[in-house]
Design an enzyme around this catalytic site. Structure first.
Site, PDB file in Angstrom:
ATOM      1  N   HIS A 367     -58.264  -1.149 -17.759  1.00 45.82           N
ATOM      2  CA  HIS A 367     -58.892  -2.276 -18.462  1.00 45.82           C
ATOM      3  C   HIS A 367     -58.204  -2.512 -19.988  1.00 45.82           C
ATOM      4  O   HIS A 367     -58.546  -3.408 -20.661  1.00 45.82           O
ATOM      5  CB  HIS A 367     -60.300  -2.433 -18.431  1.00 45.82           C
ATOM      6  CG  HIS A 367     -60.494  -3.975 -18.106  1.00 45.82           C
ATOM      7  ND1 HIS A 367     -59.806  -4.958 -18.432  1.00 45.82           N
ATOM      8  CD2 HIS A 367     -61.800  -4.694 -17.770  1.00 45.82           C
ATOM      9  CE1 HIS A 367     -60.644  -6.168 -18.078  1.00 45.82           C
ATOM     10  NE2 HIS A 367     -61.658  -6.026 -17.854  1.00 45.82           N
ATOM     11  N   ASP A 371     -55.961  -7.171 -18.704  1.00 51.54           N
ATOM     12  CA  ASP A 371     -57.126  -7.950 -18.395  1.00 51.54           C
ATOM     13  C   ASP A 371     -57.404  -8.326 -17.043  1.00 51.54           C
ATOM     14  O   ASP A 371     -56.541  -8.063 -16.008  1.00 51.54           O
ATOM     15  CB  ASP A 371     -56.871  -9.354 -19.158  1.00 51.54           C
ATOM     16  CG  ASP A 371     -56.826  -9.015 -20.611  1.00 51.54           C
ATOM     17  OD1 ASP A 371     -57.566  -8.159 -21.062  1.00 51.54           O
ATOM     18  OD2 ASP A 371     -56.290  -9.757 -21.466  1.00 51.54           O
TER      19      ASP A 371
END
Length: 404
Positions: A367, A371
């Site tokens: 992450h 995204d």
């Protein structure tokens, strides 16, 4: 002439290897290029061939960690090859001196268990705990069980079964230790998250049923799921390039090619060979390359170079029966797709409940660089391509795509 055999370098970054197995014994006659040992590096298991013919003298034990360039054995190249049927030289036998008898241990006093019935209060407590009076020691007069004995009594934590209760401790191979280290590193050093989806495999099943025999007759290869998934992944990576990127310090490295790592099971554990420029491969090309890499991994011939440099990984736990899992990222990559088993499930199509072959898929991603929009979009793109392969993966011409 005595030849010193040294550990060759399996790869640029590898500084030491571990002697996994000697394939010959000390004093054996070996032929040039004969495999004499299997050595583990932190990336692969490799065979060590004899550099000359002669009598071998081993200089390292199985399990020893040996630096690259260190001497692991000597070969006497001047020794004559023993004739077939020649007697083997017997080793000198040693006679052990008789051992002195160990002094007998003094008798140990046995515990004194209850010889009288427990008091009524003690009996009530023991019944509530489901403990037999014969299982505890009484501290009262004559070995009688008192109320305090009953209160302090602890039920047995297990039931004797009469079965084996042995254990064995073995050293992890260097490859297994490196895999463990990388898995822990991936968990601790990435912001790993997993997103899931399901794929209706009806269209792929229909294509395989219709063309798999013709495909095998033409190319000598099976038409499996991996070619469809590889093509779907390379298409999705081109649509969402962040998933095909990596973090290097404070920089992001993006690639305009798709080197797909494929997790396969080998005799020494999990191997992850790489298909280079998978975006350029046809269905036949993918199936041929996966077969080649799987055979090399199975036979222990995979090289470090063949397992280095992937940009994304596909792992197929479905072949072992896995329904759903969260695959761990293969660092320094940023994403891994987990495939699972195909099961007939009830789903809704056009407002009707129908039975269809369904696979759950999982994308684990870093992450820090990917995204939620990119991760979910990527997985949806994979799903769409797999559910409509003829249009999205084959350009509307199935026979041409399969080179039939």
């Amino acid at each position: 002439m005595i030849l010193e055999m040294k550990v060759p370098s399996p790869g640029e970054s590898i500084k030491e290897v571990e002697i996994a197995t000697w394939l010959v014994k000390d004093g054996d006659y070996v032929e040039k290029d004969q495999a004499i040992a299997e050595v583990d590096s932190d990336k692969a298991t490799l065979e060590l061939p004899a550099e000359a013919s002669g009598i071998i003298t081993l200089k390292a034990e199985e399990g020893d960690a040996v630096a690259v360039g260190a001497v692991v054995c000597l070969i006497d190249t001047g020794a004559a090859k023993p004739e077939d049927g020649a007697p083997v030289k017997e080793e000198a036998k040693t006679v052990e001196a008789p051992k002195a008898e160990a002094p007998k241990a003094a008798p140990v006093a046995e515990k004194t268990y209850a010889t009288q019935a427990p008091s009524p209060a003690a009996r009530k407590i023991l019944d509530e705990k489901n403990i037999e009076p014969s299982d505890i020691v009484g501290t009262g007069k004559g070995g009688r069980i008192t109320k305090d004995d009953a209160v302090n009594a602890v039920p047995s934590m297990g039931t004797p079964t009469g079965g084996n209760r042995g254990s064995e401790r073995t050293k992890l191979s260097m490859l297994r230790r490196k895999v463990a280290e990388r898995l822990v590193s991936a968990k601790n050093e990435t912001a790993m998250l997993t997103t899931f989806n399901e794929v209706d495999m009806t269209a792929i099943y229909a294509l395989r049923d219709q063309y798999k025999e013709e495909f095998k007759a033409k190319h000598g290869l099976g038409l499996g799921f991996m070619s469809f998934f590889t093509k779907a992944v390379t298409r999705a990576l081109q649509l969402y390039p962040d998933v095909n990127s990596m973090i290097d310090g404070q920089e992001k490295i993006s690639y305009d090619f798709c080197d797909i790592s494929v997790a396969v099971s080998g005799p020494k554990g999990l191997m992850v060979p790489v298909m280079r420029n998978a975006e350029t491969l046809s269905f036949r090309g993918v199936e041929a390359e996966i077969k080649r890499l799987a055979i090399r991994a199975r036979d222990g011939q995979i090289t470090v170079d063949e397992m280095t440099g992937g940009t994304f990984t596909i792992s197929n736990g479905g072949v072992f029966g896995s329904m759903l899992s969260t695959p761990i990222i293969n660092p320094p990559q940023s994403g891994i797709l987990g495939m699972h088993n195909v099961v007939e499930r009830a789903i809704v199509k056009n407002g009707q409940i129908v039975i269809a072959p369904v696979m759950y898929v999982a994308l684990s991603y870093d992450h820090r660089i990917i995204d939620g929009r990119e991760s979910v979009g990527f997985l949806v793109a994979v799903k769409e391509a797999l559910e409509n392969p003829a249009e999205l993966l084959m350009g509307g011409n199935v026979k041409k795509a399969l080179e039939l």
